[in-house]
Design a protein around this motif. Sequence first.
Motif, PDB file in Angstrom:
ATOM      1  N   ALA A  42      10.063  46.129  65.259  1.00  0.00           N
ATOM      2  CA  ALA A  42       9.328  47.054  66.113  1.00  0.00           C
ATOM      3  C   ALA A  42       9.882  48.424  65.789  1.00  0.00           C
ATOM      4  CB  ALA A  42       9.576  46.700  67.562  1.00  0.00           C
ATOM      5  N   LEU A  43       9.008  49.291  65.305  1.00  0.00           N
ATOM      6  CA  LEU A  43       9.461  50.638  64.959  1.00  0.00           C
ATOM      7  C   LEU A  43       9.244  51.539  66.162  1.00  0.00           C
ATOM      8  CD1 LEU A  43       8.261  49.390  62.044  1.00  0.00           C
ATOM      9  CD2 LEU A  43       9.338  51.508  61.354  1.00  0.00           C
ATOM     10  N   GLY A  44      10.285  52.204  66.562  1.00  0.00           N
ATOM     11  CA  GLY A  44      10.269  53.014  67.770  1.00  0.00           C
ATOM     12  C   GLY A  44       9.041  53.889  67.927  1.00  0.00           C
ATOM     13  N   GLY A  67       6.785  52.199  72.877  1.00  0.00           N
ATOM     14  CA  GLY A  67       6.994  53.516  73.490  1.00  0.00           C
ATOM     15  C   GLY A  67       8.284  53.502  74.285  1.00  0.00           C
ATOM     16  N   GLY A  68       8.713  54.639  74.726  1.00  0.00           N
ATOM     17  CA  GLY A  68       9.825  54.699  75.679  1.00  0.00           C
ATOM     18  C   GLY A  68      11.212  54.531  75.099  1.00  0.00           C
ATOM     19  N   ASP A  69      11.333  54.593  73.753  1.00  0.00           N
ATOM     20  CA  ASP A  69      12.663  54.477  73.140  1.00  0.00           C
ATOM     21  C   ASP A  69      13.226  55.878  72.992  1.00  0.00           C
ATOM     22  OD1 ASP A  69      14.951  53.794  71.866  1.00  0.00           O
ATOM     23  OD2 ASP A  69      14.001  52.959  70.076  1.00  0.00           O
ATOM     24  N   ASN A  70      13.749  56.393  74.117  1.00  0.00           N
ATOM     25  CA  ASN A  70      14.120  57.802  74.180  1.00  0.00           C
ATOM     26  C   ASN A  70      15.630  57.977  74.200  1.00  0.00           C
ATOM     27  OD1 ASN A  70      11.345  58.528  74.455  1.00  0.00           O
ATOM     28  ND2 ASN A  70      11.466  57.815  76.573  1.00  0.00           N
ATOM     29  N   TRP A  85      14.305  48.486  75.473  1.00  0.00           N
ATOM     30  CA  TRP A  85      15.597  48.109  74.859  1.00  0.00           C
ATOM     31  C   TRP A  85      15.609  46.614  74.533  1.00  0.00           C
ATOM     32  CZ3 TRP A  85      20.298  50.309  73.427  1.00  0.00           C
ATOM     33  CH2 TRP A  85      21.380  49.445  73.317  1.00  0.00           C
ATOM     34  N   ASP A  86      15.245  45.786  75.551  1.00  0.00           N
ATOM     35  CA  ASP A  86      15.300  44.332  75.367  1.00  0.00           C
ATOM     36  C   ASP A  86      14.323  43.871  74.291  1.00  0.00           C
ATOM     37  OD1 ASP A  86      17.240  44.077  77.285  1.00  0.00           O
ATOM     38  OD2 ASP A  86      15.876  43.462  78.888  1.00  0.00           O
ATOM     39  N   ARG A  87      13.112  44.420  74.323  1.00  0.00           N
ATOM     40  CA  ARG A  87      12.097  44.013  73.353  1.00  0.00           C
ATOM     41  C   ARG A  87      12.498  44.437  71.933  1.00  0.00           C
ATOM     42  NH1 ARG A  87       6.609  45.867  73.452  1.00  0.00           N
ATOM     43  NH2 ARG A  87       7.211  47.430  74.960  1.00  0.00           N
ATOM     44  N   THR A  88      13.035  45.642  71.820  1.00  0.00           N
ATOM     45  CA  THR A  88      13.450  46.148  70.505  1.00  0.00           C
ATOM     46  C   THR A  88      14.556  45.261  69.915  1.00  0.00           C
ATOM     47  OG1 THR A  88      12.905  48.398  71.169  1.00  0.00           O
ATOM     48  CG2 THR A  88      14.346  48.165  69.260  1.00  0.00           C
ATOM     49  N   SER A  96      19.685  48.550  67.453  1.00  0.00           N
ATOM     50  CA  SER A  96      19.252  47.225  66.961  1.00  0.00           C
ATOM     51  C   SER A  96      19.566  47.076  65.474  1.00  0.00           C
ATOM     52  CB  SER A  96      17.748  47.024  67.207  1.00  0.00           C
ATOM     53  OG  SER A  96      16.964  47.787  66.302  1.00  0.00           O
ATOM     54  N   LYS A  97      19.451  48.158  64.722  1.00  0.00           N
ATOM     55  CA  LYS A  97      19.715  48.102  63.282  1.00  0.00           C
ATOM     56  C   LYS A  97      21.227  48.106  62.994  1.00  0.00           C
ATOM     57  CE  LYS A  97      15.430  48.091  61.776  1.00  0.00           C
ATOM     58  NZ  LYS A  97      14.879  46.955  61.013  1.00  0.00           N
ATOM     59  N   ALA A  98      21.999  48.786  63.843  1.00  0.00           N
ATOM     60  CA  ALA A  98      23.461  48.741  63.678  1.00  0.00           C
ATOM     61  C   ALA A  98      23.950  47.303  63.863  1.00  0.00           C
ATOM     62  CB  ALA A  98      24.136  49.676  64.682  1.00  0.00           C
ATOM     63  N   ALA A  99      23.335  46.596  64.804  1.00  0.00           N
ATOM     64  CA  ALA A  99      23.700  45.189  65.016  1.00  0.00           C
ATOM     65  C   ALA A  99      23.292  44.344  63.810  1.00  0.00           C
ATOM     66  CB  ALA A  99      23.047  44.666  66.292  1.00  0.00           C
TER      67      ALA A  99
END
Length: 290
Positions: A113-115, A120-123, A133-136, A184-187
């Motif tokens: 999922a690209l922000g 939406g809402g990945d601020n 956050w959870d979905r991402t 999410s990508k750092a993880a």
Amino acid sequence: MSQTDRPPSEEALPIDPARLGPRLTDRSAIVTGAASGIGRASALRLAAEGASVAIGDIDEAGAKTVVAEIEAAGGRAIAHRMDVSSESEFQSLIETTLERFGRLDILHNNAAALGHASIGGDNGIESLDVDVWDRTLAINTRSVMIGCKHAIPRMLETGGGSIINTSSGAALLGGLTGTAYATSKAAVNCLTQYVATQYGKQGIRCNAILPGLIMTPAVAVGMSQEAVDMILDHHMTTEAGRPEDIAAMVAFLASDESRYVTGQLLRVDGGITSHAPTFADTRRMAGITD
Ligand SMILES: NC(=O)c1ccc[n+]([C@@H]2O[C@H](COP(=O)([O-])OP(=O)(O)OC[C@H]3O[C@@H](n4cnc5c(N)ncnc54)[C@H](O)[C@@H]3O)[C@@H](O)[C@H]2O)c1
């Protein structure tokens, strides 16, 4: 011509995969998120190198279109509709791949999922929507864990394999928005090193690719031209990356040519994460325009 103009897709790449000769004959690969963008280019490239390719994507019609492209070029592929965040659906993709191709050698965990567009809402942190956050993290990170968990035992049956995770340069640096995406990508980067550590001695390599700006449908839809120009300003290259630039690294990491490469976070990013933060400002101050 603006430096962000996308070259026509039919324009020949400087490296012709056909000239290299197939490196993946008799191998079988899964690519998630291959209905579009980087995943599509990787699926096409792996098939051109001789691999049978299973495309796992939530977009079934798009996945089928890519299968048709691969078959038209003489390759072998199947499409499987699935959501990468679902353990049962990922298992079903792996089992279908085994049934059709008899083995599993390559797993490219690429769907995300690209922000910008799909979520939406990945601020910034104070206005970050917890559901986002959870979905991402479910789509971008849990999916990679699930894919590795169920692919590894099947890879071990035939002596090992190569896992390639699409991460992002966003995982390396702080930003004003896209907090959940970057985390999410750092993880994913961390997970890559854990998988490489735990299974290296058994013949499984695991690496992550950290792309810079790649002109995919996600970017075209989700980002303004102004934003694209601003980000490109900070790349050392004259143009943004193409999906094929990532696919070339995927093919290398999938092949035995990279047999000594594992646990690596490989930046394929036009140099954006390799220079002083003042790079673009210094060029402007010095009046450099090329
Ligand atoms: N394009 C860039 O500039 C860029 C930069 C850094 C990292 N990346 C990473 O590259 C990867 C591919 O991005 P892209 O730009 O090609 O995007 P894209 O939107 O073109 O492709 C993403 C694909 O993933 C699929 N997908 C989305 N959610 C899914 C789900 N839950 N289950 C199954 N499939 C799902 C979509 O249907 C689509 O086919 C992502 O991991 C992204 O984070 C992209």
